[in-house]
Design a protein around this motif. Sequence first.
Motif, PDB file in Angstrom:
ATOM      1  N   ARG A  38       0.837  -1.186   0.000  1.00  0.00           N
ATOM      2  CA  ARG A  38       0.000   0.000   0.000  1.00  0.00           C
ATOM      3  C   ARG A  38       0.872   1.235   0.000  1.00  0.00           C
ATOM      4  O   ARG A  38       2.024   1.197   0.453  1.00  0.00           O
ATOM      5  N   GLN A  39       0.320   2.301  -0.505  1.00  0.00           N
ATOM      6  CA  GLN A  39       1.047   3.569  -0.540  1.00  0.00           C
ATOM      7  C   GLN A  39       0.093   4.700  -0.241  1.00  0.00           C
ATOM      8  O   GLN A  39      -0.887   4.923  -0.963  1.00  0.00           O
ATOM      9  N   ALA A  40       0.390   5.396   0.851  1.00  0.00           N
ATOM     10  CA  ALA A  40      -0.376   6.571   1.236  1.00  0.00           C
ATOM     11  C   ALA A  40       0.275   7.807   0.640  1.00  0.00           C
ATOM     12  O   ALA A  40       1.476   7.798   0.334  1.00  0.00           O
ATOM     13  N   LYS A  43       4.024   9.051   1.214  1.00  0.00           N
ATOM     14  CA  LYS A  43       4.751   7.994   1.919  1.00  0.00           C
ATOM     15  C   LYS A  43       5.263   6.952   0.937  1.00  0.00           C
ATOM     16  O   LYS A  43       4.785   6.842  -0.183  1.00  0.00           O
ATOM     17  N   GLU A  92      -5.511   5.479   9.407  1.00  0.00           N
ATOM     18  CA  GLU A  92      -4.138   5.360   8.896  1.00  0.00           C
ATOM     19  C   GLU A  92      -3.961   4.221   7.896  1.00  0.00           C
ATOM     20  O   GLU A  92      -2.889   4.059   7.315  1.00  0.00           O
ATOM     21  N   ASP A  93      -5.007   3.423   7.697  1.00  0.00           N
ATOM     22  CA  ASP A  93      -4.966   2.394   6.646  1.00  0.00           C
ATOM     23  C   ASP A  93      -5.326   2.980   5.280  1.00  0.00           C
ATOM     24  O   ASP A  93      -5.263   2.270   4.266  1.00  0.00           O
ATOM     25  N   THR A  94      -5.698   4.248   5.250  1.00  0.00           N
ATOM     26  CA  THR A  94      -6.032   4.894   3.987  1.00  0.00           C
ATOM     27  C   THR A  94      -4.822   4.919   3.065  1.00  0.00           C
ATOM     28  O   THR A  94      -3.751   5.394   3.442  1.00  0.00           O
ATOM     29  N   ALA A  95      -5.003   4.380   1.867  1.00  0.00           N
ATOM     30  CA  ALA A  95      -3.899   4.273   0.911  1.00  0.00           C
ATOM     31  C   ALA A  95      -4.423   3.673  -0.384  1.00  0.00           C
ATOM     32  O   ALA A  95      -5.558   3.188  -0.446  1.00  0.00           O
ATOM     33  N   GLN A 121      -8.097   2.231  -4.442  1.00  0.00           N
ATOM     34  CA  GLN A 121      -8.080   3.199  -3.336  1.00  0.00           C
ATOM     35  C   GLN A 121      -8.935   2.693  -2.177  1.00  0.00           C
ATOM     36  O   GLN A 121     -10.093   2.294  -2.372  1.00  0.00           O
ATOM     37  N   THR A 123     -10.182   4.221   1.488  1.00  0.00           N
ATOM     38  CA  THR A 123     -10.260   5.409   2.332  1.00  0.00           C
ATOM     39  C   THR A 123     -11.060   5.069   3.572  1.00  0.00           C
ATOM     40  O   THR A 123     -12.194   4.584   3.473  1.00  0.00           O
TER      41      THR A 123
END
Length: 126
Positions: A38-40, A43, A92-95, A121, A123
């Motif tokens: 995953r990539q936020a 980050k 914080e799992d949003t990515a 995605q 969210t």
Amino acid sequence: QVQLVESGGGLVQAGGSLRLSCAASGRTFSSYAVGWFRQAPGKEREFVGAIIWSGGSTYVADYALSMKGRFTISRDNAKNTVYLQMNSLKPEDTAVYYCAARRDSLSRNSGRYAYWGQGTQVTVSS
């Protein structure tokens, strides 16, 4: 050659669940290890977990420590599909979540995966 397509992303409230799917093409897909990353925004890409079929009905999975216990990876070789079940989601799992494939063995290193999906995605709202 393996082509991967992720689906199942969306908007969910904190504490909720989502199941992502990674559908693959290729007759030998069962021999590939599949990883989820995953990539936020802003980050680096982060390892989530990976799975490989080790024969018969046995699979071996590896998870990042922060996801272990909340996320579960499974695969259905007959459907050429790998799943990422995500429970107890946090903001914080949003990515963007990606699946990737490589031959032969599990790896936590994204650079070792040759095939990638386009991402989906996720969210999580607070």
